[in-house]
Motif scaffolding. Structure first.
Motif, PDB file in Angstrom:
ATOM      1  N   PHE A 256     -28.174 -16.761 -23.061  1.00  0.00           N
ATOM      2  CA  PHE A 256     -27.885 -17.819 -22.097  1.00  0.00           C
ATOM      3  C   PHE A 256     -26.394 -18.103 -22.051  1.00  0.00           C
ATOM      4  O   PHE A 256     -25.682 -17.872 -23.039  1.00  0.00           O
ATOM      5  CB  PHE A 256     -28.649 -19.113 -22.457  1.00  0.00           C
ATOM      6  CG  PHE A 256     -30.119 -18.901 -22.677  1.00  0.00           C
ATOM      7  CD1 PHE A 256     -30.886 -18.246 -21.731  1.00  0.00           C
ATOM      8  CD2 PHE A 256     -30.739 -19.344 -23.832  1.00  0.00           C
ATOM      9  CE1 PHE A 256     -32.243 -18.035 -21.942  1.00  0.00           C
ATOM     10  CE2 PHE A 256     -32.097 -19.146 -24.052  1.00  0.00           C
ATOM     11  CZ  PHE A 256     -32.847 -18.479 -23.095  1.00  0.00           C
ATOM     12  N   VAL A 257     -25.935 -18.629 -20.918  1.00  0.00           N
ATOM     13  CA  VAL A 257     -24.516 -18.974 -20.795  1.00  0.00           C
ATOM     14  C   VAL A 257     -24.272 -20.341 -21.421  1.00  0.00           C
ATOM     15  O   VAL A 257     -25.200 -21.139 -21.588  1.00  0.00           O
ATOM     16  CB  VAL A 257     -24.064 -18.969 -19.317  1.00  0.00           C
ATOM     17  CG1 VAL A 257     -24.128 -17.578 -18.731  1.00  0.00           C
ATOM     18  CG2 VAL A 257     -24.910 -19.938 -18.497  1.00  0.00           C
ATOM     19  N   SER A 258     -23.030 -20.602 -21.736  1.00  0.00           N
ATOM     20  CA  SER A 258     -22.678 -21.840 -22.442  1.00  0.00           C
ATOM     21  C   SER A 258     -22.911 -23.064 -21.566  1.00  0.00           C
ATOM     22  O   SER A 258     -22.474 -23.104 -20.413  1.00  0.00           O
ATOM     23  CB  SER A 258     -21.215 -21.782 -22.876  1.00  0.00           C
ATOM     24  OG  SER A 258     -20.808 -23.036 -23.389  1.00  0.00           O
ATOM     25  N   MET A 291     -28.995 -24.617 -15.753  1.00  0.00           N
ATOM     26  CA  MET A 291     -29.534 -24.202 -17.051  1.00  0.00           C
ATOM     27  C   MET A 291     -30.742 -23.299 -16.839  1.00  0.00           C
ATOM     28  O   MET A 291     -31.617 -23.582 -16.025  1.00  0.00           O
ATOM     29  CB  MET A 291     -29.924 -25.421 -17.887  1.00  0.00           C
ATOM     30  CG  MET A 291     -30.510 -25.056 -19.243  1.00  0.00           C
ATOM     31  SD  MET A 291     -30.869 -26.492 -20.285  1.00  0.00           S
ATOM     32  CE  MET A 291     -29.248 -26.829 -20.937  1.00  0.00           C
ATOM     33  N   ASP A 292     -30.751 -22.214 -17.587  1.00  0.00           N
ATOM     34  CA  ASP A 292     -31.866 -21.284 -17.522  1.00  0.00           C
ATOM     35  C   ASP A 292     -33.150 -22.008 -17.932  1.00  0.00           C
ATOM     36  O   ASP A 292     -33.159 -22.745 -18.922  1.00  0.00           O
ATOM     37  CB  ASP A 292     -31.589 -20.098 -18.466  1.00  0.00           C
ATOM     38  CG  ASP A 292     -32.581 -18.964 -18.249  1.00  0.00           C
ATOM     39  OD1 ASP A 292     -33.780 -19.186 -18.484  1.00  0.00           O
ATOM     40  OD2 ASP A 292     -32.140 -17.868 -17.859  1.00  0.00           O
ATOM     41  N   PRO A 644     -32.635 -12.378 -16.883  1.00  0.00           N
ATOM     42  CA  PRO A 644     -33.728 -13.188 -17.454  1.00  0.00           C
ATOM     43  C   PRO A 644     -35.104 -12.577 -17.231  1.00  0.00           C
ATOM     44  O   PRO A 644     -36.079 -13.010 -17.853  1.00  0.00           O
ATOM     45  CB  PRO A 644     -33.599 -14.525 -16.699  1.00  0.00           C
ATOM     46  CG  PRO A 644     -32.937 -14.183 -15.416  1.00  0.00           C
ATOM     47  CD  PRO A 644     -32.028 -13.015 -15.696  1.00  0.00           C
ATOM     48  N   SER A 645     -35.216 -11.564 -16.359  1.00  0.00           N
ATOM     49  CA  SER A 645     -36.530 -10.994 -16.078  1.00  0.00           C
ATOM     50  C   SER A 645     -37.103 -10.229 -17.259  1.00  0.00           C
ATOM     51  O   SER A 645     -38.297  -9.919 -17.271  1.00  0.00           O
ATOM     52  CB  SER A 645     -36.440 -10.061 -14.863  1.00  0.00           C
ATOM     53  OG  SER A 645     -35.587  -8.961 -15.144  1.00  0.00           O
ATOM     54  N   GLU A 682     -38.310 -32.006 -11.304  1.00  0.00           N
ATOM     55  CA  GLU A 682     -37.168 -31.157 -11.585  1.00  0.00           C
ATOM     56  C   GLU A 682     -37.456 -30.058 -12.589  1.00  0.00           C
ATOM     57  O   GLU A 682     -36.935 -28.968 -12.492  1.00  0.00           O
ATOM     58  CB  GLU A 682     -36.010 -32.014 -12.118  1.00  0.00           C
ATOM     59  CG  GLU A 682     -35.390 -32.844 -11.045  1.00  0.00           C
ATOM     60  CD  GLU A 682     -34.330 -33.766 -11.617  1.00  0.00           C
ATOM     61  OE1 GLU A 682     -33.782 -34.535 -10.841  1.00  0.00           O
ATOM     62  OE2 GLU A 682     -34.070 -33.677 -12.816  1.00  0.00           O
ATOM     63  N   GLU A 683     -38.319 -30.336 -13.554  1.00  0.00           N
ATOM     64  CA  GLU A 683     -38.559 -29.325 -14.576  1.00  0.00           C
ATOM     65  C   GLU A 683     -39.999 -28.888 -14.645  1.00  0.00           C
ATOM     66  O   GLU A 683     -40.436 -28.318 -15.631  1.00  0.00           O
ATOM     67  CB  GLU A 683     -38.142 -29.866 -15.946  1.00  0.00           C
ATOM     68  CG  GLU A 683     -36.663 -29.820 -16.117  1.00  0.00           C
ATOM     69  CD  GLU A 683     -36.303 -30.168 -17.531  1.00  0.00           C
ATOM     70  OE1 GLU A 683     -37.203 -30.291 -18.363  1.00  0.00           O
ATOM     71  OE2 GLU A 683     -35.114 -30.302 -17.789  1.00  0.00           O
ATOM     72  N   GLU A 684     -40.772 -29.180 -13.604  1.00  0.00           N
ATOM     73  CA  GLU A 684     -42.190 -28.851 -13.643  1.00  0.00           C
ATOM     74  C   GLU A 684     -42.400 -27.360 -13.761  1.00  0.00           C
ATOM     75  O   GLU A 684     -43.374 -26.885 -14.334  1.00  0.00           O
ATOM     76  CB  GLU A 684     -42.848 -29.385 -12.384  1.00  0.00           C
ATOM     77  CG  GLU A 684     -44.373 -29.362 -12.437  1.00  0.00           C
ATOM     78  CD  GLU A 684     -44.922 -30.038 -11.225  1.00  0.00           C
ATOM     79  OE1 GLU A 684     -46.008 -29.655 -10.825  1.00  0.00           O
ATOM     80  OE2 GLU A 684     -44.261 -30.919 -10.681  1.00  0.00           O
ATOM     81  N   GLU A 685     -41.455 -26.580 -13.210  1.00  0.00           N
ATOM     82  CA  GLU A 685     -41.584 -25.134 -13.263  1.00  0.00           C
ATOM     83  C   GLU A 685     -41.533 -24.613 -14.682  1.00  0.00           C
ATOM     84  O   GLU A 685     -42.014 -23.523 -14.975  1.00  0.00           O
ATOM     85  CB  GLU A 685     -40.450 -24.494 -12.472  1.00  0.00           C
ATOM     86  CG  GLU A 685     -39.097 -24.848 -13.025  1.00  0.00           C
ATOM     87  CD  GLU A 685     -37.995 -24.316 -12.135  1.00  0.00           C
ATOM     88  OE1 GLU A 685     -36.842 -24.462 -12.522  1.00  0.00           O
ATOM     89  OE2 GLU A 685     -38.317 -23.761 -11.081  1.00  0.00           O
ATOM     90  N   GLU A 686     -40.981 -25.412 -15.601  1.00  0.00           N
ATOM     91  CA  GLU A 686     -40.880 -24.937 -16.971  1.00  0.00           C
ATOM     92  C   GLU A 686     -41.934 -25.571 -17.868  1.00  0.00           C
ATOM     93  O   GLU A 686     -41.974 -25.323 -19.061  1.00  0.00           O
ATOM     94  CB  GLU A 686     -39.489 -25.296 -17.533  1.00  0.00           C
ATOM     95  CG  GLU A 686     -38.367 -24.765 -16.707  1.00  0.00           C
ATOM     96  CD  GLU A 686     -37.097 -25.566 -16.969  1.00  0.00           C
ATOM     97  OE1 GLU A 686     -36.225 -25.551 -16.115  1.00  0.00           O
ATOM     98  OE2 GLU A 686     -37.013 -26.201 -18.010  1.00  0.00           O
ATOM     99  N   GLY A 687     -42.751 -26.463 -17.327  1.00  0.00           N
ATOM    100  CA  GLY A 687     -43.677 -27.247 -18.144  1.00  0.00           C
ATOM    101  C   GLY A 687     -44.726 -26.391 -18.809  1.00  0.00           C
ATOM    102  O   GLY A 687     -45.196 -25.403 -18.271  1.00  0.00           O
TER     103      GLY A 687
END
Length: 1096
Positions: A256-258, A291-292, A644-645, A682-687
């Motif tokens: 990941f980037v800083s 952020m990733d 990231p894939s 906002e972050e549901e895709e990562e839940g």
């Protein structure tokens, strides 16, 4: 290894075996007791007979006693042959105990163990999982290269075993085999790759440990398993969690980037960016940081572990946040680290070391918890020293008064090493905070009269370092130290005084030769370090005052020429050739003065932990401050994030980005209202449902999370697929609704309608959330927490601020509800302003007042100001403010909005051609001060002005209050910089009271200076006018014409501030007495400037 078997043994058979062992221990016969305490050979003979008996019960009793001996640390290896014979026993209980024994002694008795290797191989096929695991454990404990192929085959078979416990044992065996034969690395990597795909929480920690030992550089093995490890993390056993967290920290630094880029704007909602206009994209593209989702997943899934009962887990999460999280989120770990300080001293030592490293770079993290680092009388010396280090790192202008008062107590400690370290800490505070340098120096000089030699010696050494910064102003201190020279016996302190005498001999021309004369008498009896400084002093005096010191110098050089120490002899010969010109010395003697009297740079007093951040926090290398064997360095952040894939998996994982086909239709409709809020989208895709359910239990209570984590994991994992797939359907619908709302919000009427609809949907979602599962409740909390600084988050906050001005009060209720939901979380990832706001918290202030020697706040009656300046200061220029200009001035009156606030008057002017609407300011400053806002100005006509009042709690600090001055369209960053004199209120006081209180505020609480005053400035009226123009003080009536007294108190903490100006001939002595040492130094400087200038 036996402990491992018992810890993972959840079988009833082993429980009955343990119970039987306890019973046998309690009912041991007298004969057995005699056997345990009789001679070694008799005891072993007794056990040997029992092991060779035909009765299973006797063998079982013998093995129980053997395991008991192993647990007590007794050596019973000579019974190995008798035990091995029983390895093929059909009794399950006996076989388990035999394997426990063999694991312990297989390495020592390798030849005998090899004889039974066929039995171990047969046991690998045993139907009992514990027997299979024990056989593999014994097999891997036989450290003979000849059986490596057998071990390799056994590990491969065990890695595909149906029992997760056997697979876990296989992961442990991988490390043993690798240490025995590193050439098997490639084959072992294949097994590790297979075990990394295992979905059992029992296996995860062990296989990651094997990965770290065998192939820590093979990051490619982690890609496909990254999300699975993140989701399993909360359910893995504690020591497995530690290993996984450290591995994922290294992984994240490469993938990941800083998130630490300067001027970066956090925008983690990729879908929102997609629907933005092209112009907005171009403006924000350079500064936006996205952020990733996998990066955020790791941070969110490790956060609940901060409440773990295992200190190693908490420390591991803390270092992960320190190395990976955005800077405004690192403060989440602060409370957990402070909680660990209640643990054992070994834990305290490690945690304090890590906090000491953190506090150098991020003071704001730990300032609110400064009381937790106060030294206790029961602390060990090494704990006290670390706490002292942290207190010194946290010292700033706001809290230095409290810290110095603590240090004054520590200096009196009976622990001499700690007292010496405290004096060094005072020296560091003096160099870091220039405002208290004089105060600290005066306090150290007072310590020179202490009875304790250690304290005096350390004070001398620190004073020497401080005097190098400004020697010309402190000739009196050097003279005072010379007078104490005869009483000081510590060699380092004597050497420091001699160095000061030689370095600044021109400032004390009468005293230095006399000190040299005393040293000439005792030269032969002094320590080597003192002798070297005596030779240096003699050389410097010879160059500057040869008349008085020529003979003394020759005498000392002759003594040094025949000294027993060769260093002193060499130094003496060198000095003689350098300062005494002769034929042999050549041209070097011409430069003797430039060599010996060259100006030396002042020493830099810095923390011992300054460079420790080069090691990863929480590691052995960081604790030792040296690279330990096996330490793996953290890599730098990549400039461009790798693809990231590579972390995508063909099978639908619990954590999957939006886009998976929706399966359920009924549930999404119900939860669509719940997720309609933008901030929770906002972050549901990562839940992740499985992670969120277990983490909500973790945050609920520590004890329940440990007992019920397995059950909750089973129930949540069954429904995680349907819930995660329905999320994508919800997301599409909510994004469409959001787009439609943006298009419809053209007029005020429609905006108000949207506001009402939003409140209704929120109320429905709240009523629905009460009945929802633990996963959704935690998910909404974590998502709203983790997005405090995202672009969409800031937009929403702006709307929440502006809507009360033009819409109904219902929206205010909505805003309050949202804040209260956020407040339920223990660990608020607030912006940087949050931890800084309570630098002087009410609890600290109350302690400060409790320790104070000033009268109570009720006794200090504020009076009306003697002088009110009409000067205004520019807050916002009309060019910068797009037509809006602002000026402020201090009214010097008590603030009506709060006793601790400074009253200000603000004049706002509209210099543009158009009316300005909705003028207001942000609630709190970005630097932490509390601000009472003026009422929102609905409309300000062109070329019109308006005056409003406001209050700011500067917390007795001259730090500027930064905030946002806002209009309907724009926001402008402004700051109010208070003069130190405006932080005071005048008080009424009689002359006897003034003298009484002044006598209490001495030592470090007193600052004074002498200035030369012109005759025109010496009048009473002139002095009063100048003093009250600098500071908001009241005049105290004085019975003496040559002494003028002034009294006031600080606005925020009610600390007394006393000022006196005593005239003596053409000089004036200005004295400031207050507990606020920084404020005293600043006031003294301004008084000197004001009283020295000619009358105006």
């Amino acid at each position: 290894m036996s402990a491992n078997i018992l810890s993972y043994n959840d079988q009833t058979s082993v429980e009955s075996g343990v119970d039987a062992a306890q019973e046998s221990t309690s009912t041991t016969t007298t004969t057995v007791k005699m056997g345990l305490f009789s001679a070694e050979f008799k005891k072993n003979e007794d056990l040997k007979e029992m092991l060779e008996s035909n009765k299973e019960s006797q063998k079982l009793d013998a093995m129980k006693r053997l395991v008991e001996l192993i647990a007590k640390g007794k050596n019973s290896s000579e019974l190995f042959p008798a035990v091995v014979k029983n390895v093929a026993s059909k009794n399950i209980e006996l076989k388990k105990l035999v394997y426990v024994y063999l694991v312990r002694y297989a390495e020592e008795q390798q030849d005998l163990a090899l004889l039974s290797i066929s039995t171990f191989q047969r046991a690998l096929k045993d139907p009992n999982q514990l027997i299979r695991a024990s056989a593999l454990r014994v097999l891997s404990s036989i450290r003979v290269p000849i059986i490596v192929p057998i071990m390799m085959l056994a590990i491969k078979e065990a890695s595909t075993d149906l029992s997760p416990y056997v697979r876990k044992t296989a992961a442990h065996a991988i490390q043993k085999l690798y240490s025995l034969d590193p050439d098997q690395k490639e084959h072992l990597i294949e097994v590790i790759e297979k075990l990394l795909k295992d979905k059992s929480t029992l296996v995860a920690g062990s296989v990651v440990m094997a990965f770290e030992e065998v192939c820590p550089d093979r990051i490619d093995l982690i890609h496909k398993n990254y999300r699975k490890l993140c989701n399993l993390l909360v359910d893995v056993e504690e020591w497995g969690q530690v290993v996984i967290i450290h591995m994922l920290t290294r992984y994240a630094r490469t993938q990941f980037v800083s998130p630490w880029k300067e001027d970066a704007m956090f925008d983690e909602n990729n879908e929102k960016a997609f629907y933005d206009s092209d112009e907005e994209k171009k403006v924000d593209q350079s500064r936006s940081y996205i952020m990733d989702p996998d990066h955020r997943l790791l941070l969110r899934n490790t956060k609940p572990l901060l409440q773990s009962r295992n200190t190693a887990v908490v420390m591991a999460v803390a270092q992960l946040y320190w190395h990976l999280a955005p800077k405004h989120e690192v403060s989440i770990v602060t409370k957990s680290l402070v909680r660990l300080l209640r643990s054992h001293r070994e834990v305290q030592y490690v945690v304090l070391q890590n906090i000491a490293t953190m506090s150098i770079q991020r003071k704001g993290m730990f300032e609110p918890f400064i009381k937790s680092f106060y030294v206790r009388s029961t602390d060990a010396t090494h704990i006290k020293t670390l706490k002292l280090e942290i207190l010194t790192n946290l010292a700033n202008e706001a809290n230095i008064s409290t810290i110095l008062r603590e240090f004054q107590t520590y200096v009196k400690s009976q622990d001499k090493a700690f007292a010496a370290a405290t004096i060094q800490a005072i020296g560091r505070c003096a160099t870091n905070i220039s405002e208290v340098a004089d105060t600290c120096l005066n306090g150290l000089v007072l310590l020179l009269s202490n009875r304790d030699e250690t304290v005096v010696a350390e004070s001398v050494v620190v004073i020497k370092k401080l005097l190098q910064t400004q020697p010309s102003q402190h000739s009196d201190i050097i003279k005072h130290m010379a007078k104490l020279f005869d009483n000081i016996t510590v060699s380092m302190a004597r050497a420091s005084i001699l160095w000061l005498m030689g370095e600044y001999c021109e400032n004390v021309p009468k005293i230095a030769p006399d000190v040299l004369r005393k040293m000439a008498k005792t030269f032969t009896n002094e320590e080597d370090i003192v002798k070297l400084q005596t030779v240096n002093l003699a050389a410097k005096l010879y160059l500057t005052n040869s008349k008085q010191t020529k003979l003394l110098t020759q005498y000392i050089l002759n003594l040094g020429k025949y000294d027993q120490n060769y260093d002193i002899r060499d130094r003496t010969r060198f000095i003689r050739q350098l300062i005494v010109p002769n034929e042999k010395s050549g041209a070097l003697s011409k430069y003797a003065r430039r060599i010996l009297m060259a100006s030396k740079p002042a020493p830099v007093l810095q923390s011992a932990f300054k460079d420790r951040d080069r090691y990863q926090l929480g590691t052995l290398s960081h604790t030792l401050n040296a690279q330990a064997t096996g330490y793996l360095e953290l890599s730098d952040w990549p400039a461009v994030a790798p693809d990231p894939s590579v972390r995508n998996v063909e099978i639908v994982e619990p954590v999957k980005e939006a886009g998976a086909p929706a399966v359920g239709k009924a549930k999404p409709k119900k939860s669509d209202k719940f997720y309609s809020d933008d901030e929770e989208e906002e972050e549901e895709e990562e839940g992740s449902s499985s992670e969120d359910s277990s983490s909500s239990e973790e945050s609920g209570s520590e004890s329940e999370s440990e007992e019920n984590s397995d059950d909750s994991n089973k129930s949540s994992s069954e429904s995680e697929k349907s819930s995660s797939e329905s999320d994508s359907d919800k997301k599409k619908k909510t994004l469409k609704n959001k787009k439609l709302q943006q298009q419809k919000a053209a007029s005020k009427d429609r905006a108000q309608k949207n506001g009402k609809a939003k409140v209704e949907s929120r109320s429905e979602s709240e009523s629905g959330s009460e009945n929802s599962s633990s996963e959704s409740s935690y998910e909404s909390g974590s998502e709203s927490e983790s997005e405090p600084d995202s672009d969409s988050g800031t937009d929403q906050k702006k709307k929440a601020k502006y809507e009360p001005v033009k819409s109904k009060p219902v929206t205010k209720v909505e805003q309050k509800t949202e804040v209260s939901l956020l407040d339920l979380d223990d660990f608020l990832p607030a912006p940087v302003t949050k931890p800084k706001s309570p630098i002087l918290s009410p609890s600290l202030l109350s302690d400060l007042q409790g320790l104070s020697i000033t009268p109570s706040g009720s006794a200090l009656q504020a009076s009306s100001p003697v002088f009110v300046p009409e000067t205004s200061h520019e807050l916002l220029h009309r060019m910068t403010g797009k037509g809006l200009s602002a000026q402020y001035r201090f009214t010097r009156q008590p603030c009506i909005y709060g006793n601790s606030m400074v009253s200000l008057q603000l004049t706002l002017s509209n210099n543009s051609d158009q009316a300005l609407e909705n003028i207001h300011i942000s609630e709190q400053s970005s630097t932490g001060q509390d601000i009472h806002r003026f009422n929102t100005i609905e409309r300000l006509e062109p070329q019109a002005s308006i005056t409003v009042s406001m209050g700011v709690d500067f917390k007795d600090s001259t730090q500027a209050a930064n905030f946002q001055l806002c209009t309907k369209e724009d926001e402008f960053s402004v700051s109010i910089q208070p003069a130190v004199g405006e932080l005071l209120l005048p008080v009424t006081m009689s002359e006897p009271d003034f003298t009484k209180e002044q006598s209490k505020l001495v030592g470090m609480n007193e600052s004074s200076a002498t200035i030369a005053m012109a005759l025109e400035n010496a009048s009473s009226q002139s002095i009063h006018r100048k003093v009250v123009s600098v500071a908001n003080l009241g005049v105290v009536s004085s019975s003496q014409d040559n002494i003028h007294r002034f009294a006031g108190k600080t606005v925020s903490s009610d600390s007394l501030v006393l000022v006196s100006v005593a005239l003596k001939d053409s000089d004036a002595v200005i004295t400031v007495n207050t507990e606020k040492t920084v404020m005293a130094s600043m006031l003294l400087r301004q008084f000197k400037t004001a009283l020295t200038n000619s009358a105006t």
